[in-house]
Enzyme design. Structure first.
Site, mmCIF file in Angstrom:
data_model
loop_
_atom_site.group_PDB
_atom_site.id
_atom_site.type_symbol
_atom_site.label_atom_id
_atom_site.label_comp_id
_atom_site.label_asym_id
_atom_site.label_seq_id
_atom_site.Cartn_x
_atom_site.Cartn_y
_atom_site.Cartn_z
ATOM 1 N N HIS A 10 -49.223 59.463 16.941
ATOM 2 C CA HIS A 10 -49.194 58.971 18.104
ATOM 3 C C HIS A 10 -48.179 59.952 20.018
ATOM 4 O O HIS A 10 -48.614 58.515 20.697
ATOM 5 C CB HIS A 10 -47.583 58.134 17.464
ATOM 6 C CG HIS A 10 -48.108 57.248 16.712
ATOM 7 N ND1 HIS A 10 -46.966 56.436 16.460
ATOM 8 C CD2 HIS A 10 -48.975 56.508 15.856
ATOM 9 C CE1 HIS A 10 -47.596 55.039 16.181
ATOM 10 N NE2 HIS A 10 -48.294 55.364 15.626
ATOM 11 N N VAL A 56 -51.932 59.006 23.448
ATOM 12 C CA VAL A 56 -50.784 58.617 24.882
ATOM 13 C C VAL A 56 -51.024 59.694 25.478
ATOM 14 O O VAL A 56 -50.633 60.511 25.643
ATOM 15 C CB VAL A 56 -49.394 57.367 24.555
ATOM 16 C CG1 VAL A 56 -49.061 57.112 25.843
ATOM 17 C CG2 VAL A 56 -49.472 56.893 24.094
ATOM 18 N N ASP A 95 -49.919 65.944 24.761
ATOM 19 C CA ASP A 95 -48.887 66.888 25.283
ATOM 20 C C ASP A 95 -47.248 66.138 25.260
ATOM 21 O O ASP A 95 -46.604 67.194 26.170
ATOM 22 C CB ASP A 95 -49.244 66.207 26.707
ATOM 23 C CG ASP A 95 -49.173 65.059 26.916
ATOM 24 O OD1 ASP A 95 -48.437 64.070 26.374
ATOM 25 O OD2 ASP A 95 -49.118 63.753 28.230
ATOM 26 N N SER A 128 -45.591 64.261 24.678
ATOM 27 C CA SER A 128 -44.886 63.239 25.336
ATOM 28 C C SER A 128 -44.101 62.239 25.230
ATOM 29 O O SER A 128 -42.914 61.911 25.456
ATOM 30 C CB SER A 128 -45.842 62.119 26.883
ATOM 31 O OG SER A 128 -46.549 62.101 25.806
ATOM 32 N N ASN A 181 -43.806 52.178 18.185
ATOM 33 C CA ASN A 181 -42.462 53.891 17.505
ATOM 34 C C ASN A 181 -41.432 53.499 17.499
ATOM 35 O O ASN A 181 -40.628 54.076 16.698
ATOM 36 C CB ASN A 181 -42.260 54.702 19.311
ATOM 37 C CG ASN A 181 -43.914 55.465 19.470
ATOM 38 O OD1 ASN A 181 -44.030 55.261 18.393
ATOM 39 N ND2 ASN A 181 -44.370 56.055 20.337
ATOM 40 N N PRO A 228 -53.250 52.072 18.530
ATOM 41 C CA PRO A 228 -53.825 50.772 17.696
ATOM 42 C C PRO A 228 -52.249 49.978 17.006
ATOM 43 O O PRO A 228 -51.921 50.177 16.409
ATOM 44 C CB PRO A 228 -54.497 51.058 16.878
ATOM 45 C CG PRO A 228 -54.440 52.737 16.258
ATOM 46 C CD PRO A 228 -53.852 52.820 17.817
ATOM 47 N N HIS A 238 -53.230 57.081 5.323
ATOM 48 C CA HIS A 238 -52.826 56.867 4.787
ATOM 49 C C HIS A 238 -52.865 56.615 3.821
ATOM 50 O O HIS A 238 -52.237 56.222 2.494
ATOM 51 C CB HIS A 238 -53.263 55.230 5.794
ATOM 52 C CG HIS A 238 -52.724 54.668 6.723
ATOM 53 N ND1 HIS A 238 -53.017 53.483 7.575
ATOM 54 C CD2 HIS A 238 -52.215 55.598 7.426
ATOM 55 C CE1 HIS A 238 -52.780 53.376 8.377
ATOM 56 N NE2 HIS A 238 -52.438 53.912 8.800
ATOM 57 N N THR A 239 -53.029 58.336 2.964
ATOM 58 C CA THR A 239 -53.069 58.346 1.754
ATOM 59 C C THR A 239 -51.533 58.671 1.858
ATOM 60 O O THR A 239 -50.955 58.942 0.702
ATOM 61 C CB THR A 239 -53.402 59.939 1.555
ATOM 62 O OG1 THR A 239 -53.376 59.964 0.160
ATOM 63 C CG2 THR A 239 -53.413 60.716 1.895
ATOM 64 N N ASP A 269 -50.102 54.190 -0.042
ATOM 65 C CA ASP A 269 -50.857 54.163 -0.712
ATOM 66 C C ASP A 269 -50.710 54.079 -2.263
ATOM 67 O O ASP A 269 -48.539 55.003 -3.029
ATOM 68 C CB ASP A 269 -52.271 54.515 -0.431
ATOM 69 C CG ASP A 269 -51.697 56.266 -1.606
ATOM 70 O OD1 ASP A 269 -50.663 57.298 -1.953
ATOM 71 O OD2 ASP A 269 -53.155 56.614 -2.143
ATOM 72 N N THR A 287 -49.481 57.045 -4.264
ATOM 73 C CA THR A 287 -49.462 58.201 -3.932
ATOM 74 C C THR A 287 -48.509 59.059 -2.661
ATOM 75 O O THR A 287 -49.596 59.979 -2.210
ATOM 76 C CB THR A 287 -49.706 59.157 -4.793
ATOM 77 O OG1 THR A 287 -51.474 59.211 -3.860
ATOM 78 C CG2 THR A 287 -50.156 58.502 -6.506
HETATM 79 C C1 HEM Z 1 -56.203 53.435 12.313
HETATM 80 C C2 HEM Z 1 -55.092 52.638 12.959
HETATM 81 C C3 HEM Z 1 -54.210 52.342 12.698
HETATM 82 C C4 HEM Z 1 -53.271 51.898 12.786
HETATM 83 C C5 HEM Z 1 -53.157 50.279 12.898
HETATM 84 C C6 HEM Z 1 -52.135 52.589 11.552
HETATM 85 C C7 HEM Z 1 -50.493 51.654 11.507
HETATM 86 C C8 HEM Z 1 -49.364 52.175 10.907
HETATM 87 C C9 HEM Z 1 -47.979 51.197 10.702
HETATM 88 C C10 HEM Z 1 -48.289 50.141 11.116
HETATM 89 C C11 HEM Z 1 -47.513 52.052 9.719
HETATM 90 C C12 HEM Z 1 -46.130 51.974 9.424
HETATM 91 C C13 HEM Z 1 -45.037 52.207 10.121
HETATM 92 C C14 HEM Z 1 -44.129 51.365 10.040
HETATM 93 O O1 HEM Z 1 -43.891 50.637 9.557
HETATM 94 O O2 HEM Z 1 -43.232 52.104 10.404
HETATM 95 C C15 HEM Z 1 -47.847 53.441 9.674
HETATM 96 C C16 HEM Z 1 -47.707 54.422 9.154
HETATM 97 C C17 HEM Z 1 -48.245 55.556 8.790
HETATM 98 N N1 HEM Z 1 -49.677 56.108 9.585
HETATM 99 FE FE1 HEM Z 1 -50.861 54.924 10.421
HETATM 100 N N2 HEM Z 1 -51.914 53.862 11.697
HETATM 101 C C18 HEM Z 1 -53.404 54.135 11.668
HETATM 102 C C19 HEM Z 1 -53.884 55.155 12.161
HETATM 103 C C20 HEM Z 1 -53.054 56.327 11.765
HETATM 104 C C21 HEM Z 1 -53.825 58.168 11.964
HETATM 105 C C22 HEM Z 1 -55.661 57.895 12.240
HETATM 106 C C23 HEM Z 1 -53.039 58.601 11.963
HETATM 107 C C24 HEM Z 1 -52.426 59.672 11.055
HETATM 108 C C25 HEM Z 1 -53.761 60.354 11.449
HETATM 109 C C26 HEM Z 1 -51.980 57.750 10.869
HETATM 110 C C27 HEM Z 1 -50.620 58.000 10.060
HETATM 111 C C28 HEM Z 1 -50.152 57.281 9.566
HETATM 112 C C29 HEM Z 1 -49.209 58.132 8.875
HETATM 113 C C30 HEM Z 1 -48.747 59.686 7.410
HETATM 114 C C31 HEM Z 1 -47.954 56.741 7.967
HETATM 115 C C32 HEM Z 1 -46.954 57.076 7.691
HETATM 116 C C33 HEM Z 1 -45.294 57.355 7.781
HETATM 117 C C34 HEM Z 1 -44.069 57.819 7.628
HETATM 118 O O3 HEM Z 1 -44.279 57.273 5.932
HETATM 119 O O4 HEM Z 1 -43.384 58.052 8.153
HETATM 120 N N3 HEM Z 1 -52.388 56.364 10.940
HETATM 121 N N4 HEM Z 1 -48.957 53.331 10.531
#
Ligand code: HEM
Ligand SMILES: *[C@@H]1O[C@H](CO)[C@@H](O)[C@H](O)[C@H]1NC(C)=O
Ligand SMILES: *[C@@H]1O[C@H](CO)[C@@H](O)[C@H](O)[C@H]1NC(C)=O
Length: 322
Positions: free
Chosen positions: A67, A71, A75, A77, A95, A165, A195-196, A243, A245
């Site tokens: 994040h 943006v 940096d 930000s 955020n 996104p 999202h693993t 996922d 795990t």
């Molecule tokens: C492809 C578009 C993506 C979308 C639409 C997306 C969306 C989301 C959403 C909605 C959540 C849950 C946030 C919440 O409910 O508070 C999430 C969690 C997460 N995302 Fe993504 N994400 C994307 C790509 C990525 C990328 C590129 C990464 C890192 C390289 C990433 C890493 C994570 C991680 C690690 C979590 C879990 C965070 C936690 O448990 O605190 N995501 N994402």
């Protein structure tokens, strides 16, 4: 007309080169080797401690880097606090009440400044290294982090609203969003593999479990509905793992997708068209996923860094220097 066109193109090229020259010094994994050898070990130590206390923190620190980078580049930000006179990115739609890990970043910054006996490591680099160390702490692949980013003196809530996104996006919007950051559909599929790790709040997948059941495994749907009441606002912040795990960097994300068990609409969309083959490929080739994930993280970490004399090295990651 034709020669004017050529002149115009030539001028654009000169401007582009000037822009690169003032702000495009290459980053380097050895950037701190001379100025502060203990910097990277100091970061790793705090990350390992934080992840040992709460494995989810590793996921949160990884997402913080994503994040930040999406943006206006990587940096730092996202770390700037709102004040009565300044609106930053923390309360932007993607955020607010969602991105976490700011206290850990503060602890890392303090530890690094102590280890370096001064303020030489940027907050943006701290976030990038903390993301890598988090991945490794949870069993993921290691890679050299390119370093030398400097910290922004500004942030943009509007850009954070518009550049990250959303989980409601269909595949075409996910692809074009990544494209707008210079990232490919393959980067989209590989980096979504993050999202693993970690969790989502109900508010981000309620539609999927009540309205998209045709493409969602029935037992997972039932389980998630048990956790997330139907009404908007009811249990919005209840959590479900992305996922099976969430504290292990493994291939579980892609196998989940392939069994209609992707939690977010955006996750399931990766099967909805041209990226389907890549999901199958990474589902069957965990080694390739780990290798390509590391490469894609370096690419994501290189989005529009401030380098050279642009920006600053923030003393406190939450506010700009005077
Ligand atoms: C492809 C578009 C993506 C979308 C639409 C997306 C969306 C989301 C959403 C909605 C959540 C849950 C946030 C919440 O409910 O508070 C999430 C969690 C997460 N995302 Fe993504 N994400 C994307 C790509 C990525 C990328 C590129 C990464 C890192 C390289 C990433 C890493 C994570 C991680 C690690 C979590 C879990 C965070 C936690 O448990 O605190 N995501 N994402
Ligand atoms: C960003 O989105 C939030 C939540 O939707 C909204 O309250 C805020 O006004 C938006 N900020 C800007 C600058 O557009
Ligand atoms: C499901 O879709 C309907 C019709 O589009 C909408 O009114 C409703 O709010 C949605 N339900 C949830 C839980 O998102």
């Amino acid at each position: 007309m034709a020669s004017h066109g050529c002149l115009f193109v030539a001028m654009i090229m000169v401007f582009a080169m000037l822009a690169t020259a003032s702000n495009g010094q290459l980053m380097d994994p050895h950037f701190y080797d001379k100025v502060c050898p203990p910097a990277l070990p100091a970061i790793r130590k705090v990350v390992e401690e934080a992840v040992a206390v709460e494995p989810r923190m590793g996921a949160s620190l990884l997402r913080l880097h994503f994040h930040d980078c999406f943006v206006n580049g990587c940096d730092g930000s996202i770390l700037l606090d709102d004040t009565p006179f300044f609106t930053g990115e923390k309360n932007a739609a993607p955020n607010a009440n969602s991105v976490r890990g700011f206290d850990v970043i503060d602890r890392i910054k303090d530890a690094v400044n102590a280890a370096c006996k001064g303020n030489v490591v940027s907050c943006a680099d701290v976030v990038a290294v903390a993301a890598r160390d988090s991945i490794v702490a949870l069993g993921g692949p290691s890679y050299d982090v390119q370093l030398g980013r400097r910290d922004a003196r500004a942030a943009s809530q509007a850009a954070a609203n518009n550049s990250i996104p959303a989980p409601t996006f269909d595949l075409d919007r996910l692809v074009s969003n990544f494209g707008s950051h210079g990232l490919t559909p393959q980067d989209l599929v590989v980096l979504s593999g993050a999202h693993t790790l970690g969790f989502s709040r109900c508010t981000n997948f309620r539609d999927r479990i009540y309205n998209e059941t045709a493409t969602l495994d029935a037992s997972l749907a039932a389980q998630l509905r048990g956790r997330c009441p139907r009404a908007d606002g009811d249990g919005d912040d209840n959590l479900a793992p992305l996922d099976p795990t969430p504290a292990r960097f493994d291939g579980g994300y892609y196998s989940s997708l392939l069994h209609s068990r992707g939690v977010l609409h955006s996750d399931h969309q990766l099967l909805a068209g041209s990226t389907d083959g890549l999901v199958r490929f990474y589902g069957a080739n965990n080694k390739a996923f780990r290798r390509d994930f590391a490469v894609a993280m370096v690419r994501m970490g290189s989005l529009s860094p401030l380098t050279g004399s642009s920006g600053e090295i923030r003393a406190n990651c939450r506010k700009v220097n005077y």
